[in-house]
Design an enzyme around this catalytic site. Structure first.
Site, mmCIF file in Angstrom:
data_model
loop_
_atom_site.group_PDB
_atom_site.id
_atom_site.type_symbol
_atom_site.label_atom_id
_atom_site.label_comp_id
_atom_site.label_asym_id
_atom_site.label_seq_id
_atom_site.Cartn_x
_atom_site.Cartn_y
_atom_site.Cartn_z
ATOM 1 N N CYS A 115 0.795 -1.228 0.000
ATOM 2 C CA CYS A 115 0.000 0.000 0.000
ATOM 3 C C CYS A 115 0.835 1.290 0.000
ATOM 4 O O CYS A 115 1.400 1.637 -1.034
ATOM 5 C CB CYS A 115 -1.012 -0.023 1.136
ATOM 6 S SG CYS A 115 -2.378 1.120 0.838
ATOM 7 N N ARG B 176 -12.492 6.576 -1.418
ATOM 8 C CA ARG B 176 -11.578 5.503 -1.041
ATOM 9 C C ARG B 176 -12.036 4.208 -1.687
ATOM 10 O O ARG B 176 -13.232 3.978 -1.862
ATOM 11 C CB ARG B 176 -11.526 5.347 0.481
ATOM 12 C CG ARG B 176 -10.977 6.569 1.194
ATOM 13 C CD ARG B 176 -10.603 6.249 2.618
ATOM 14 N NE ARG B 176 -9.416 5.437 2.729
ATOM 15 C CZ ARG B 176 -8.171 5.913 2.611
ATOM 16 N NH1 ARG B 176 -7.967 7.195 2.372
ATOM 17 N NH2 ARG B 176 -7.138 5.112 2.722
ATOM 18 N N HIS C 120 -3.442 -5.528 2.063
ATOM 19 C CA HIS C 120 -2.931 -5.142 3.370
ATOM 20 C C HIS C 120 -2.811 -6.265 4.354
ATOM 21 O O HIS C 120 -3.357 -7.331 4.165
ATOM 22 C CB HIS C 120 -3.960 -4.203 4.012
ATOM 23 C CG HIS C 120 -3.662 -2.782 3.792
ATOM 24 N ND1 HIS C 120 -2.504 -2.213 4.187
ATOM 25 C CD2 HIS C 120 -4.393 -1.814 3.223
ATOM 26 C CE1 HIS C 120 -2.548 -0.936 3.881
ATOM 27 N NE2 HIS C 120 -3.675 -0.658 3.286
HETATM 28 N N1 GLN Z 1 -1.807 7.196 0.629
HETATM 29 C C1 GLN Z 1 -2.516 5.984 0.764
HETATM 30 C C2 GLN Z 1 -3.917 6.066 0.176
HETATM 31 O O1 GLN Z 1 -3.980 5.970 -0.988
HETATM 32 C C3 GLN Z 1 -2.427 5.294 2.028
HETATM 33 C C4 GLN Z 1 -3.001 3.957 1.913
HETATM 34 C C5 GLN Z 1 -2.583 3.013 2.957
HETATM 35 O O2 GLN Z 1 -1.406 2.626 3.095
HETATM 36 N N2 GLN Z 1 -3.580 2.591 3.679
HETATM 37 O O3 GLN Z 1 -4.918 6.208 0.824
#
Ligand code: GLN
Length: 250
Positions: free
Chosen positions: A93, A127, A194
């Site tokens: 991520c 998101r 994740h």
């Molecule tokens: N900058 C990231 C995002 O796109 C962070 C994501 C993450 O590591 N959860 O939201």
């Protein structure tokens, strides 16, 4: 054999307990008679490209990313040299985003990355959250499912010709529309998936271990003794089912 792991920024990038991936690597190595030696690499610590067999970068929110981005970007040459000599890498991520050229925030600011992967990330206004199911083909002709959880605002666009880690069956993936998830460059992989990624996808853990062992002196990635992965297979099934219930939404 001893497998030397360099864990980049464990104090900053460890969202959803990403460091659990290292516990899985350690356990699966030990069950085959190998030993994982994990060294933390923080801001300003040296990074010798030859000193590690596997490098790991976890995920983090924009705030944590901002704190480590200049240090990571300054390590571009060392990371490229490590990748070129076959060091295995896993980036998750926020770490995955910053191994590309950089991350453009909602406010237009640009956070430069290490430029290892051929991609760039732009923050969107929604998101992308939920379980994901991918199909990966890291070895020609060998297709493997990979399931996990994504939660990111960044849209990562691979350059033409860059290899994704996998193709999205269910979920958003890199950008919600290309059908690509993650990036693969030789023995280095980056992904949005994740937290407990390796516990439910043990084939990827073994793929990384094999490459790390090759770098540690085994020459070629050795064939690893099969383990009883019944529980991991069940975890994969649950995660894949949740991804399927999203109804193929991208
Ligand atoms: N900058 C990231 C995002 O796109 C962070 C994501 C993450 O590591 N959860 O939201």
């Amino acid at each position: 054999m001893k497998i030397r792991v360099g864990h980049l920024y464990p104090d900053y990038l460890n969202i959803y307990a990403d460091r659990g991936n290292i516990a899985v690597l350690g356990r699966r190595a030990a069950l085959r008679g190998h030993q994982l030696e994990v060294r933390d690499i923080g801001i300003g610590d040296p990074l010798d490209p030859a000193a590690h067999d596997l490098l790991y970068v976890g995920g983090g929110q924009d705030r944590e990313q901002t704190l480590i981005a200049p240090d990571l970007a300054a390590r571009s040459d060392a990371l490229r040299a490590a990748q070129a000599r076959g060091v295995a890498m896993l980036a998750v991520c926020g770490g995955y985003q910053l191994l590309g050229r950089g991350y453009r925030g909602r406010d237009g600011s640009f956070m430069p990355g290490a430029g290892l992967f051929a991609h760039e990330t732009v923050a969107g206004d929604t998101r992308m959250i939920g379980d994901v199911l991918l199909e990966c083909e890291l070895e020609p002709g060998v297709k493997k499912p990979l399931a996990g959880f994504e939660n990111h605002a960044g849209r990562t666009l691979l350059d033409a010709g860059a290899e994704p880690l996998g193709h999205v069956i269910h979920g958003f993936g890199n950008d919600g529309s290309s059908g690509f998830e993650g990036c693969r460059l030789g023995n280095a992989v980056g992904t949005y998936l994740h937290g407990p990624l390796l516990p439910r996808n043990p084939w990827l853990a073994d793929w990384l271990l094999g490459r790390a062992l090759a770098h540690a002196g085994a020459g070629e990635p050795p064939t690893l003794t099969p383990l009883d992965d019944a529980l991991a297979a069940e975890a994969l099934r649950v995660s894949a089912d949740r991804a399927r219930r999203r109804g193929g939404k991208r």
